[in-house]
Design a protein around this motif. Structure first.
Motif, PDB file in Angstrom:
ATOM      1  N   LEU A  36       0.829  -1.214   0.000  1.00 13.88           N
ATOM      2  CA  LEU A  36       0.000   0.000   0.000  1.00 13.88           C
ATOM      3  C   LEU A  36       0.859   1.258   0.000  1.00 13.88           C
ATOM      4  O   LEU A  36       0.564   2.222  -0.726  1.00 13.88           O
ATOM      5  CB  LEU A  36      -0.931  -0.011   1.218  1.00 13.88           C
ATOM      6  CG  LEU A  36      -2.179  -0.887   1.082  1.00 13.88           C
ATOM      7  CD1 LEU A  36      -2.799  -1.153   2.444  1.00 13.88           C
ATOM      8  CD2 LEU A  36      -3.203  -0.244   0.155  1.00 13.88           C
ATOM      9  N   ILE A  37       1.921   1.272   0.781  1.00 15.41           N
ATOM     10  CA  ILE A  37       2.779   2.460   0.821  1.00 15.41           C
ATOM     11  C   ILE A  37       3.545   2.628  -0.485  1.00 15.41           C
ATOM     12  O   ILE A  37       3.626   3.729  -1.042  1.00 15.41           O
ATOM     13  CB  ILE A  37       3.746   2.394   2.017  1.00 15.41           C
ATOM     14  CG1 ILE A  37       2.961   2.493   3.322  1.00 15.41           C
ATOM     15  CG2 ILE A  37       4.784   3.501   1.943  1.00 15.41           C
ATOM     16  CD1 ILE A  37       3.792   2.347   4.565  1.00 15.41           C
ATOM     17  N   TRP A 109       3.022   8.896  11.718  1.00 15.55           N
ATOM     18  CA  TRP A 109       3.030   7.945  10.607  1.00 15.55           C
ATOM     19  C   TRP A 109       1.625   7.672  10.098  1.00 15.55           C
ATOM     20  O   TRP A 109       1.431   7.371   8.919  1.00 15.55           O
ATOM     21  CB  TRP A 109       3.730   6.659  11.046  1.00 15.55           C
ATOM     22  CG  TRP A 109       5.173   6.912  11.389  1.00 15.55           C
ATOM     23  CD1 TRP A 109       5.755   6.854  12.616  1.00 15.55           C
ATOM     24  CD2 TRP A 109       6.199   7.321  10.475  1.00 15.55           C
ATOM     25  NE1 TRP A 109       7.086   7.198  12.534  1.00 15.55           N
ATOM     26  CE2 TRP A 109       7.386   7.482  11.232  1.00 15.55           C
ATOM     27  CE3 TRP A 109       6.240   7.552   9.103  1.00 15.55           C
ATOM     28  CZ2 TRP A 109       8.585   7.876  10.646  1.00 15.55           C
ATOM     29  CZ3 TRP A 109       7.438   7.940   8.522  1.00 15.55           C
ATOM     30  CH2 TRP A 109       8.592   8.091   9.289  1.00 15.55           C
ATOM     31  N   MET A 110       0.647   7.802  10.965  1.00 15.88           N
ATOM     32  CA  MET A 110      -0.751   7.706  10.543  1.00 15.88           C
ATOM     33  C   MET A 110      -1.074   8.833   9.564  1.00 15.88           C
ATOM     34  O   MET A 110      -1.731   8.621   8.539  1.00 15.88           O
ATOM     35  CB  MET A 110      -1.666   7.782  11.767  1.00 15.88           C
ATOM     36  CG  MET A 110      -3.146   7.650  11.483  1.00 15.88           C
ATOM     37  SD  MET A 110      -4.120   7.911  12.993  1.00 15.88           S
ATOM     38  CE  MET A 110      -3.933   9.703  13.190  1.00 15.88           C
ATOM     39  N   TRP A 111      -0.596  10.051   9.880  1.00 16.10           N
ATOM     40  CA  TRP A 111      -0.794  11.187   8.976  1.00 16.10           C
ATOM     41  C   TRP A 111      -0.114  10.945   7.627  1.00 16.10           C
ATOM     42  O   TRP A 111      -0.680  11.210   6.567  1.00 16.10           O
ATOM     43  CB  TRP A 111      -0.230  12.461   9.596  1.00 16.10           C
ATOM     44  CG  TRP A 111      -0.998  12.979  10.762  1.00 16.10           C
ATOM     45  CD1 TRP A 111      -2.302  12.742  11.076  1.00 16.10           C
ATOM     46  CD2 TRP A 111      -0.499  13.844  11.797  1.00 16.10           C
ATOM     47  NE1 TRP A 111      -2.651  13.396  12.229  1.00 16.10           N
ATOM     48  CE2 TRP A 111      -1.580  14.080  12.695  1.00 16.10           C
ATOM     49  CE3 TRP A 111       0.733  14.434  12.055  1.00 16.10           C
ATOM     50  CZ2 TRP A 111      -1.436  14.887  13.823  1.00 16.10           C
ATOM     51  CZ3 TRP A 111       0.881  15.243  13.189  1.00 16.10           C
ATOM     52  CH2 TRP A 111      -0.201  15.461  14.055  1.00 16.10           C
ATOM     53  N   LEU A 272       4.955   0.998  12.687  1.00 15.32           N
ATOM     54  CA  LEU A 272       4.043  -0.106  12.388  1.00 15.32           C
ATOM     55  C   LEU A 272       2.618   0.205  12.835  1.00 15.32           C
ATOM     56  O   LEU A 272       1.657   0.025  12.074  1.00 15.32           O
ATOM     57  CB  LEU A 272       4.534  -1.384  13.072  1.00 15.32           C
ATOM     58  CG  LEU A 272       3.680  -2.642  12.807  1.00 15.32           C
ATOM     59  CD1 LEU A 272       3.653  -2.967  11.322  1.00 15.32           C
ATOM     60  CD2 LEU A 272       4.225  -3.826  13.591  1.00 15.32           C
ATOM     61  N   LEU A 273       2.476   0.689  14.078  1.00 19.03           N
ATOM     62  CA  LEU A 273       1.129   0.982  14.596  1.00 19.03           C
ATOM     63  C   LEU A 273       0.487   2.140  13.839  1.00 19.03           C
ATOM     64  O   LEU A 273      -0.713   2.119  13.543  1.00 19.03           O
ATOM     65  CB  LEU A 273       1.195   1.300  16.085  1.00 19.03           C
ATOM     66  CG  LEU A 273       1.006   0.140  17.080  1.00 19.03           C
ATOM     67  CD1 LEU A 273      -0.390  -0.461  16.967  1.00 19.03           C
ATOM     68  CD2 LEU A 273       2.061  -0.927  16.922  1.00 19.03           C
ATOM     69  N   GLY A 274       1.265   3.168  13.518  1.00 21.64           N
ATOM     70  CA  GLY A 274       0.724   4.316  12.798  1.00 21.64           C
ATOM     71  C   GLY A 274       0.282   3.959  11.400  1.00 21.64           C
ATOM     72  O   GLY A 274      -0.795   4.352  10.946  1.00 21.64           O
ATOM     73  N   VAL A 275       1.130   3.184  10.706  1.00 21.76           N
ATOM     74  CA  VAL A 275       0.790   2.772   9.340  1.00 21.76           C
ATOM     75  C   VAL A 275      -0.447   1.881   9.330  1.00 21.76           C
ATOM     76  O   VAL A 275      -1.383   2.091   8.554  1.00 21.76           O
ATOM     77  CB  VAL A 275       1.990   2.051   8.691  1.00 21.76           C
ATOM     78  CG1 VAL A 275       1.570   1.376   7.383  1.00 21.76           C
ATOM     79  CG2 VAL A 275       3.117   3.040   8.420  1.00 21.76           C
ATOM     80  N   LYS A 276      -0.481   0.884  10.214  1.00 23.64           N
ATOM     81  CA  LYS A 276      -1.625  -0.026  10.244  1.00 23.64           C
ATOM     82  C   LYS A 276      -2.900   0.701  10.634  1.00 23.64           C
ATOM     83  O   LYS A 276      -3.963   0.466  10.064  1.00 23.64           O
ATOM     84  CB  LYS A 276      -1.351  -1.172  11.226  1.00 23.64           C
ATOM     85  CG  LYS A 276      -0.320  -2.171  10.729  1.00 23.64           C
ATOM     86  CD  LYS A 276      -0.142  -3.325  11.683  1.00 23.64           C
ATOM     87  CE  LYS A 276      -1.312  -4.276  11.652  1.00 23.64           C
ATOM     88  NZ  LYS A 276      -1.081  -5.487  12.460  1.00 23.64           N
ATOM     89  N   ARG A 277      -2.803   1.628  11.622  1.00 29.19           N
ATOM     90  CA  ARG A 277      -3.982   2.373  12.032  1.00 29.19           C
ATOM     91  C   ARG A 277      -4.507   3.227  10.874  1.00 29.19           C
ATOM     92  O   ARG A 277      -5.721   3.294  10.624  1.00 29.19           O
ATOM     93  CB  ARG A 277      -3.635   3.279  13.223  1.00 29.19           C
ATOM     94  CG  ARG A 277      -4.769   4.125  13.768  1.00 29.19           C
ATOM     95  CD  ARG A 277      -5.825   3.294  14.432  1.00 29.19           C
ATOM     96  NE  ARG A 277      -6.923   2.947  13.556  1.00 29.19           N
ATOM     97  CZ  ARG A 277      -7.480   1.767  13.501  1.00 29.19           C
ATOM     98  NH1 ARG A 277      -7.055   0.782  14.255  1.00 29.19           N
ATOM     99  NH2 ARG A 277      -8.469   1.516  12.686  1.00 29.19           N
TER     100      ARG A 277
END
Length: 482
Positions: A36-37, A109-111, A272-277
């Motif tokens: 996805l990234i 990382w979510m942003w 990892l948590l930011g990307v997955k969230r």
């Protein structure tokens, strides 16, 4: 021995959950996080940063979107239906979990993944508009199954996608979502789950038997109210603690790059948590939102792509950030401590506005999850339509099955169902990403046509199918204009 049967059943369940956990980690922890990234970056660079070039225009397109077209759903209604699906329990509980386990840096990382995902959403939703088909009642159907069948001419793969979509959203997640609503109301207000399930089933039946137009009308009213109320609450918290905001933003950035000691699980956990969230929340690339994007009546496929890219922004940059700021500005926040999840969000809100804040978060969660159920049902309906070709009897059976599953889900612990649906959603995303990557050149052609008209000073570009004679699109939906 009397307990031997229970022990064997527990062992089988344990092995099943271990296998599901392994597959889930393989798909979401490795394949999809990278895929996805990587594709999001390719789409961003290849489109010359379309999500940023047209960011200001997103608001102008929304002005067009509000206008209604008799017999059709507006782009705004499609946007609200899309936001109804993207905005769910993850925006309240999921963000809290990401911060607790990955530290404040997870928000950064979510942003980032949302800003990249806006380009992915732009292309998948533009393709959904391009290859949509008309329905007898004047509405439209479309989505990955349709652009796989007509754009790639691979009907077998389109059938695989439709089955995965039906299993994941039409059945699996709908049952899980009703369980979330029932348990939340039981914990907060003491309501018996079976009564919650009964009411939920009746209300859902009234909505879904009215068809997509009634579904969109409900989302048209409910989504702005629930999202607007939550945003206003967050604004109150931020404005009344404005002096602390720079420190919170600095903490988020420092933690994202491992510059803050003892932050969650370190920089790796934050990423990892930011990307997955972000991926779970905004659904960019998963293949769900394009099914909704296709229903709108728009003059050009790219204009709906722009609107749906904005939907990713609303979900993650706006609403997930609301939860993040509420938590990080609150004294209730403590890394690795208790509470976690929705309880942390509730405690943080209660600290700012009083105990009624806990009730408000529970009600907001209920509304977010309920709109997700409506959205999930529509995705399942799109799959059924692809198989049956608008067969009324099949639709009726499906609606009854969904209502039964919603009631059943409200009184069951569905951890195994959720784990299975998580995996089928991952497979769904893999199929969709392959399709969008293969159709990327087609998406670029449509985008460049839109770019050309904007450069020529056209306020509202219109699509002329005569310029695309090689594409297998419905010429009644997109007639020639020259």
């Amino acid at each position: 021995m009397p307990g031997s049967g229970a022990a064997v059943a527990a062992a089988v369940t344990g092995r099943r959950m271990a296998m599901l956990a392994f597959l889930d980690d393989l798909l979401w922890g490795k394949v999809l996080v990278v895929g996805l990234i990587a594709l999001g970056l390719i789409f961003t660079a290849g489109s010359r940063f379309v999500q940023f070039r047209y960011f200001g225009r997103m608001f102008g397109v929304l002005g067009e979107a509000v206008r209604r077209h008799p017999g059709h759903l507006s782009s705004f209604q499609a946007l609200m239906l899309s936001v109804a699906g993207r905005v769910g329990a993850g925006n309240i509980a999921g963000v809290a979990v990401a911060i607790t386990l990955g530290g404040p840096g997870a928000i950064f990382w979510m942003w980032m993944v949302a800003l990249i995902g806006m380009a992915t959403s732009y292309f998948e939703c533009t393709l959904a508009q391009l290859y949509k088909q008309p329905e007898p009642d004047g509405s439209y159907r479309g989505g990955p199954a349709f652009y796989i069948a007509r754009g790639l001419r691979q009907r077998w793969l389109a059938m695989v996608f439709s089955v995965l979509l039906l299993v994941t959203f039409g059945f699996g997640f709908n049952a899980v979502q009703s369980y979330t609503v029932a348990t939340s109301l039981a914990d907060s207000f003491g309501f018996a789950p079976h009564w919650t399930g009964a009411v939920l089933t009746v209300v859902l039946g009234v909505i879904i038997f009215g068809g997509v137009k009634r579904i969109a009308q409900v989302a048209d009213v409910l989504v702005p109210v629930m999202a607007g109320g939550y945003i206003l609450l967050a604004l109150f918290v931020v404005v009344t603690h404005l002096g602390e905001l720079p420190a919170v933003l600095a903490l988020i950035v420092r933690s994202a790059f491992g510059l803050e000691p003892a932050i969650g699980g370190g920089m790796g956990a934050a990423i990892l948590l930011g990307v997955k969230r972000g991926l779970f929340s905004n659904e960019a690339g998963l293949g769900s939102a394009p099914n909704v994007a296709a229903v709108a009546h728009v003059p050009h496929p790219a204009s709906q792509g722009i609107v749906q890219a904005f939907s990713v922004f609303i979900d993650t940059i706006v609403i997930c950030s609301c939860t993040a700021f509420i938590i990080l500005l609150s004294p209730a926040f403590a890394l690795g401590g208790e509470p976690a999840g929705v309880a942390l969000t509730q405690q943080a809100v209660a600290g700012f506005v009083g105990e009624w804040g806990r009730i408000y978060v529970s009600v907001a969660l209920m509304l977010f999850v309920f709109t997700s159920i409506i959205y999930n049902y529509y995705l399942g309906e799109t799959s059924i339509d692809f198989f049956s070709g608008n067969n009324v009897a099949v639709f009726t059976v499906f609606r009854i099955m969904v209502m039964a599953l919603v009631f059943w889900g409200s009184v069951q612990d569905l951890s195994t169902v959720f784990a299975f649906a998580d995996i089928t959603m991952g497979l769904l995303a893999v199929v969709n990403l392959v399709a969008v990557a293969l159709l990327f050149r087609t998406g670029l052609r449509v985008m460049r046509d839109y770019d050309r008209q904007i450069a020529e000073g056209v306020d509202s570009p219109a699509f002329d199918s005569s310029l695309f004679p090689d594409l297998d699109i419905d010429r009644k939906v997109w007639p020639a204009r020259s």
